[in-house]
Design an enzyme around this catalytic site. Sequence first.
Site, PDB file in Angstrom:
ATOM      1  N   SER A  22       0.821  -1.216   0.000  1.00  0.00           N
ATOM      2  CA  SER A  22       0.000   0.000   0.000  1.00  0.00           C
ATOM      3  C   SER A  22       0.852   1.263   0.000  1.00  0.00           C
ATOM      4  O   SER A  22       0.559   2.217  -0.728  1.00  0.00           O
ATOM      5  CB  SER A  22      -0.951   0.015   1.203  1.00  0.00           C
ATOM      6  OG  SER A  22      -1.868  -1.050   1.107  1.00  0.00           O
ATOM      7  N   ASP A  42      -8.657  -5.111  -0.599  1.00  0.00           N
ATOM      8  CA  ASP A  42      -9.339  -4.940   0.691  1.00  0.00           C
ATOM      9  C   ASP A  42     -10.404  -3.847   0.611  1.00  0.00           C
ATOM     10  O   ASP A  42     -11.518  -4.020   1.086  1.00  0.00           O
ATOM     11  CB  ASP A  42      -8.338  -4.590   1.796  1.00  0.00           C
ATOM     12  CG  ASP A  42      -7.460  -5.754   2.197  1.00  0.00           C
ATOM     13  OD1 ASP A  42      -7.786  -6.907   1.859  1.00  0.00           O
ATOM     14  OD2 ASP A  42      -6.431  -5.507   2.857  1.00  0.00           O
TER      15      ASP A  42
END
Length: 171
Positions: A22, A42
Amino acid sequence: MPMPRPAIRGVLLHGASSCGKSELARSLQAVLPEPWLFLDADTALSGYPHNHPRFVPEDNRRWAYAYLLMVRTLVDNGFGVIAEQILWTKGHVDDCHEVLGTLPMLFVGVRCDPATAEERERSRRDRAPGTARYQLDNVDWNHEYDLVVDTTHLSPEEAARIVADRVLDNT
């Protein structure tokens, strides 16, 4: 004369929890010369009710496949997309190749040593202790990448520059 390769329009980051996917994606957005969407699995599928009494484990592969279709649709429509996903099994890897394999994408393995992943995990509120180690030991890593970056000693910005160079070189 060979046809030129289409410009890379997607980057798939694959690696275990807390390996830096990320942070790398956000840094990559900052260094690419045009805006690219960061769509992580996610977030894309956070509304799926995994705790529903009728949820079955096979649903995991179905929603992972649906996520890949989202990425494909965005790339097919001209968007630059940075995606991240954990490909748990050979079936997930096969699905990824089936859905994304013909697109102008860069497949990036994101790695770090286990101690670094565990240290990063301890600082996160959204991960249970042991998640990184479990994923490092149980995710299917048996596929080829266009590029591998090790974030053990690279900052997110340094790793992003390496990935961006490959995107911009179109190799």
